[in-house]
Design a protein around this motif. Structure first.
Motif, PDB file in Angstrom:
ATOM      1  N   ASN A 168     -23.111 -38.720  26.623  1.00  0.00           N
ATOM      2  CA  ASN A 168     -24.412 -38.565  26.396  1.00  0.00           C
ATOM      3  C   ASN A 168     -24.732 -38.439  24.827  1.00  0.00           C
ATOM      4  O   ASN A 168     -23.953 -38.561  23.906  1.00  0.00           O
ATOM      5  CB  ASN A 168     -24.943 -37.246  26.993  1.00  0.00           C
ATOM      6  CG  ASN A 168     -24.729 -37.344  28.620  1.00  0.00           C
ATOM      7  OD1 ASN A 168     -25.369 -37.960  29.264  1.00  0.00           O
ATOM      8  ND2 ASN A 168     -23.747 -36.501  29.114  1.00  0.00           N
ATOM      9  N   CYS A 169     -26.028 -38.641  24.605  1.00  0.00           N
ATOM     10  CA  CYS A 169     -26.465 -38.497  23.196  1.00  0.00           C
ATOM     11  C   CYS A 169     -27.737 -37.805  23.022  1.00  0.00           C
ATOM     12  O   CYS A 169     -28.641 -37.643  24.149  1.00  0.00           O
ATOM     13  CB  CYS A 169     -26.673 -39.838  22.660  1.00  0.00           C
ATOM     14  SG  CYS A 169     -28.054 -41.014  23.312  1.00  0.00           S
ATOM     15  N   VAL A 170     -27.990 -37.112  21.925  1.00  0.00           N
ATOM     16  CA  VAL A 170     -29.171 -36.509  21.780  1.00  0.00           C
ATOM     17  C   VAL A 170     -30.179 -37.321  20.720  1.00  0.00           C
ATOM     18  O   VAL A 170     -29.587 -37.823  19.879  1.00  0.00           O
ATOM     19  CB  VAL A 170     -28.929 -35.392  21.034  1.00  0.00           C
ATOM     20  CG1 VAL A 170     -30.416 -34.294  20.442  1.00  0.00           C
ATOM     21  CG2 VAL A 170     -28.241 -34.181  21.891  1.00  0.00           C
ATOM     22  N   ALA A 171     -31.342 -37.396  21.048  1.00  0.00           N
ATOM     23  CA  ALA A 171     -32.181 -38.124  20.034  1.00  0.00           C
ATOM     24  C   ALA A 171     -33.502 -37.574  19.584  1.00  0.00           C
ATOM     25  O   ALA A 171     -34.524 -37.553  20.158  1.00  0.00           O
ATOM     26  CB  ALA A 171     -32.713 -39.515  20.932  1.00  0.00           C
ATOM     27  N   PRO A 172     -33.137 -36.350  18.582  1.00  0.00           N
ATOM     28  CA  PRO A 172     -34.317 -35.899  18.097  1.00  0.00           C
ATOM     29  C   PRO A 172     -35.052 -36.642  17.016  1.00  0.00           C
ATOM     30  O   PRO A 172     -34.816 -37.346  16.699  1.00  0.00           O
ATOM     31  CB  PRO A 172     -33.462 -34.862  17.281  1.00  0.00           C
ATOM     32  CG  PRO A 172     -32.130 -35.469  16.749  1.00  0.00           C
ATOM     33  CD  PRO A 172     -31.901 -36.380  17.885  1.00  0.00           C
ATOM     34  N   SER A 173     -36.502 -36.008  16.971  1.00  0.00           N
ATOM     35  CA  SER A 173     -37.386 -36.444  15.832  1.00  0.00           C
ATOM     36  C   SER A 173     -36.866 -35.985  14.573  1.00  0.00           C
ATOM     37  O   SER A 173     -35.687 -35.476  14.714  1.00  0.00           O
ATOM     38  CB  SER A 173     -38.594 -36.088  16.340  1.00  0.00           C
ATOM     39  OG  SER A 173     -38.703 -34.459  16.548  1.00  0.00           O
ATOM     40  N   VAL A 174     -37.810 -35.682  13.677  1.00  0.00           N
ATOM     41  CA  VAL A 174     -37.245 -35.438  12.407  1.00  0.00           C
ATOM     42  C   VAL A 174     -36.943 -34.033  12.035  1.00  0.00           C
ATOM     43  O   VAL A 174     -37.318 -33.090  12.922  1.00  0.00           O
ATOM     44  CB  VAL A 174     -38.542 -35.445  11.373  1.00  0.00           C
ATOM     45  CG1 VAL A 174     -38.131 -34.907  10.006  1.00  0.00           C
ATOM     46  CG2 VAL A 174     -39.095 -36.786  11.260  1.00  0.00           C
ATOM     47  N   VAL A 175     -35.637 -33.889  11.716  1.00  0.00           N
ATOM     48  CA  VAL A 175     -34.901 -32.715  11.644  1.00  0.00           C
ATOM     49  C   VAL A 175     -34.737 -32.185  10.022  1.00  0.00           C
ATOM     50  O   VAL A 175     -34.569 -33.044   9.258  1.00  0.00           O
ATOM     51  CB  VAL A 175     -33.418 -32.790  12.559  1.00  0.00           C
ATOM     52  CG1 VAL A 175     -32.470 -31.421  12.261  1.00  0.00           C
ATOM     53  CG2 VAL A 175     -33.400 -33.203  13.789  1.00  0.00           C
ATOM     54  N   ASP A 176     -34.828 -30.899   9.853  1.00  0.00           N
ATOM     55  CA  ASP A 176     -34.777 -30.502   8.663  1.00  0.00           C
ATOM     56  C   ASP A 176     -33.305 -30.398   8.116  1.00  0.00           C
ATOM     57  O   ASP A 176     -32.623 -29.429   8.558  1.00  0.00           O
ATOM     58  CB  ASP A 176     -35.434 -28.985   8.500  1.00  0.00           C
ATOM     59  CG  ASP A 176     -35.565 -28.392   6.936  1.00  0.00           C
ATOM     60  OD1 ASP A 176     -34.946 -29.205   6.148  1.00  0.00           O
ATOM     61  OD2 ASP A 176     -36.074 -27.328   6.774  1.00  0.00           O
ATOM     62  N   THR A 177     -32.861 -31.293   7.442  1.00  0.00           N
ATOM     63  CA  THR A 177     -31.400 -31.422   7.078  1.00  0.00           C
ATOM     64  C   THR A 177     -31.496 -31.990   5.598  1.00  0.00           C
ATOM     65  O   THR A 177     -32.395 -32.267   4.914  1.00  0.00           O
ATOM     66  CB  THR A 177     -30.569 -32.289   7.780  1.00  0.00           C
ATOM     67  OG1 THR A 177     -31.409 -33.714   7.626  1.00  0.00           O
ATOM     68  CG2 THR A 177     -30.615 -32.205   9.422  1.00  0.00           C
ATOM     69  N   PRO A 178     -30.349 -31.755   4.861  1.00  0.00           N
ATOM     70  CA  PRO A 178     -30.117 -32.092   3.657  1.00  0.00           C
ATOM     71  C   PRO A 178     -30.409 -33.638   3.431  1.00  0.00           C
ATOM     72  O   PRO A 178     -31.187 -34.006   2.340  1.00  0.00           O
ATOM     73  CB  PRO A 178     -28.880 -31.786   2.827  1.00  0.00           C
ATOM     74  CG  PRO A 178     -28.505 -30.728   4.011  1.00  0.00           C
ATOM     75  CD  PRO A 178     -29.157 -30.823   5.129  1.00  0.00           C
ATOM     76  N   MET A 179     -30.108 -34.539   4.546  1.00  0.00           N
ATOM     77  CA  MET A 179     -30.425 -35.656   4.490  1.00  0.00           C
ATOM     78  C   MET A 179     -31.638 -36.166   4.532  1.00  0.00           C
ATOM     79  O   MET A 179     -32.256 -37.075   3.788  1.00  0.00           O
ATOM     80  CB  MET A 179     -29.520 -36.646   5.352  1.00  0.00           C
ATOM     81  CG  MET A 179     -29.583 -38.000   5.544  1.00  0.00           C
ATOM     82  SD  MET A 179     -28.527 -38.960   6.671  1.00  0.00           S
ATOM     83  CE  MET A 179     -29.565 -38.866   8.137  1.00  0.00           C
ATOM     84  N   ALA A 180     -32.447 -35.516   5.283  1.00  0.00           N
ATOM     85  CA  ALA A 180     -33.998 -35.726   5.564  1.00  0.00           C
ATOM     86  C   ALA A 180     -34.633 -35.402   4.294  1.00  0.00           C
ATOM     87  O   ALA A 180     -35.629 -36.110   4.005  1.00  0.00           O
ATOM     88  CB  ALA A 180     -34.254 -35.011   7.007  1.00  0.00           C
ATOM     89  N   ARG A 181     -34.262 -34.184   3.621  1.00  0.00           N
ATOM     90  CA  ARG A 181     -35.003 -33.727   2.520  1.00  0.00           C
ATOM     91  C   ARG A 181     -34.682 -34.666   1.469  1.00  0.00           C
ATOM     92  O   ARG A 181     -35.639 -35.013   0.565  1.00  0.00           O
ATOM     93  CB  ARG A 181     -34.660 -32.303   1.984  1.00  0.00           C
ATOM     94  CG  ARG A 181     -35.213 -31.439   2.989  1.00  0.00           C
ATOM     95  CD  ARG A 181     -34.668 -29.955   2.584  1.00  0.00           C
ATOM     96  NE  ARG A 181     -35.460 -28.900   3.297  1.00  0.00           N
ATOM     97  CZ  ARG A 181     -36.618 -28.472   3.069  1.00  0.00           C
ATOM     98  NH1 ARG A 181     -37.418 -28.572   2.084  1.00  0.00           N
ATOM     99  NH2 ARG A 181     -37.293 -27.606   3.963  1.00  0.00           N
ATOM    100  N   ALA A 182     -33.510 -35.537   1.439  1.00  0.00           N
ATOM    101  CA  ALA A 182     -33.180 -36.463   0.195  1.00  0.00           C
ATOM    102  C   ALA A 182     -33.954 -37.728   0.337  1.00  0.00           C
ATOM    103  O   ALA A 182     -34.389 -38.143  -0.487  1.00  0.00           O
ATOM    104  CB  ALA A 182     -31.840 -36.599   0.220  1.00  0.00           C
ATOM    105  N   ASP A 183     -34.053 -38.068   1.644  1.00  0.00           N
ATOM    106  CA  ASP A 183     -34.970 -39.183   1.922  1.00  0.00           C
ATOM    107  C   ASP A 183     -36.648 -38.892   1.944  1.00  0.00           C
ATOM    108  O   ASP A 183     -37.141 -39.673   1.442  1.00  0.00           O
ATOM    109  CB  ASP A 183     -34.883 -39.561   3.520  1.00  0.00           C
ATOM    110  CG  ASP A 183     -33.308 -40.392   3.813  1.00  0.00           C
ATOM    111  OD1 ASP A 183     -32.558 -40.595   2.721  1.00  0.00           O
ATOM    112  OD2 ASP A 183     -33.137 -40.077   4.965  1.00  0.00           O
ATOM    113  N   LEU A 184     -36.882 -37.918   2.252  1.00  0.00           N
ATOM    114  CA  LEU A 184     -38.615 -37.498   2.218  1.00  0.00           C
ATOM    115  C   LEU A 184     -39.137 -36.683   1.235  1.00  0.00           C
ATOM    116  O   LEU A 184     -40.208 -36.898   1.123  1.00  0.00           O
ATOM    117  CB  LEU A 184     -38.861 -37.270   3.679  1.00  0.00           C
ATOM    118  CG  LEU A 184     -38.376 -37.925   4.964  1.00  0.00           C
ATOM    119  CD1 LEU A 184     -38.717 -37.140   6.161  1.00  0.00           C
ATOM    120  CD2 LEU A 184     -39.013 -39.235   4.958  1.00  0.00           C
ATOM    121  N   GLY A 185     -38.126 -35.827   0.793  1.00  0.00           N
ATOM    122  CA  GLY A 185     -38.630 -35.115  -0.205  1.00  0.00           C
ATOM    123  C   GLY A 185     -38.857 -33.749   0.355  1.00  0.00           C
ATOM    124  O   GLY A 185     -39.145 -33.631   1.566  1.00  0.00           O
TER     125      GLY A 185
END
Length: 236
Positions: A168-185
């Motif tokens: 199976n897989c999980v398909a989350p929306s935006v997650v507060d992670t170091p990668m997301a913060r690096a991408d979005l600020g």
């Protein structure tokens, strides 16, 4: 609900940070034995094997090492992933950047399944990390969307092909992670005008799908997006 992971053997890719690290710690808190695979060194409290998920020989060796340390394998979680060039139109995206996203997000998951399946116990589980970007899109994310759509298709294909485990897989929306913060600020995450998940919340979704209580669930994508994809464009 008892999650029944005591003494279960769990392997997590991308487990040095973000969702992967949250998964590793959540499984361990439920009594599982956990080894993570990552290119980066993990925290001191996490048993980490260094590897590149896009390199087959490296992955084969790392999986063998992890299985030897664990003494078996019951659950595999594929969290390793990259976002690629966020906000860059496809016409301005290089072939090298396209290949890099697909190599990590798709080939990495294929190699993970290929090399862990022979070790997985009957009744075991594989859970991949996809994204709501497999179902909805925003400009400048075409390579990422394509890669996560492929993960959903791969989930269904392997659920049919791998006969003694569930996939199976999980398909989350935006997650507060170091990668997301690096991408979005940081500001975009801290002041978002939309709901943002925590890595720990996603980890609990992964644990649900990986556990024996989810035995009937196979070949599915758990879309966790606060209901946004269910909304009609009709102005009502």
């Amino acid at each position: 609900m008892q999650l029944a992971f005591t003494e279960r053997n769990v392997l997590v890719t991308g487990g040095a940070s973000g969702i992967g690290l949250a998964c590793a710690r959540a499984f361990r808190a439920e009594g599982a034995k956990v080894v993570v695979l990552d290119r980066a060194p993990g925290p001191d409290d996490i048993d980490t094997v260094r590897t590149d998920v896009t390199d087959e020989s490296s992955m084969a060796e790392a999986v063998a090492t992890a299985v030897a340390r664990l003494g078996g394998l019951d659950v595999v979680v594929g969290c390793a992933g990259i976002s690629g060039p966020v906000g860059t139109p496809l016409v301005d995206t290089s072939a090298a950047d396209l290949a890099a996203v697909l190599a990590v997000n798709v080939t990495g998951q294929l190699l993970l399944a290929k090399h862990t399946y022979p070790h997985l116990a009957t009744g075991g589980a594989i859970v991949f990390l996809a994204s709501d970007s497999a179902f909805v899109a925003t400009p400048g994310m075409a390579p990422y969307c394509a890669s996560k759509g492929a993960v959903v298709a791969l989930t269904r294909a392997l659920a049919v092909e791998l006969d003694r485990v569930r996939v199976n897989c999980v398909a989350p929306s935006v997650v507060d992670t170091p990668m997301a913060r690096a991408d979005l600020g940081d500001s975009a995450i801290d002041n978002a005008g939309f709901p943002v998940q925590t890595a720990d919340e996603v980890a609990r979704q992964v644990l649900f799908l990986a556990g024996p209580h989810a035995r009937p669930i196979n070949g599915q994508a758990l879309l966790s997006d606060f209901g946004y994809s269910a909304r009609s464009a009709f102005p009502a």
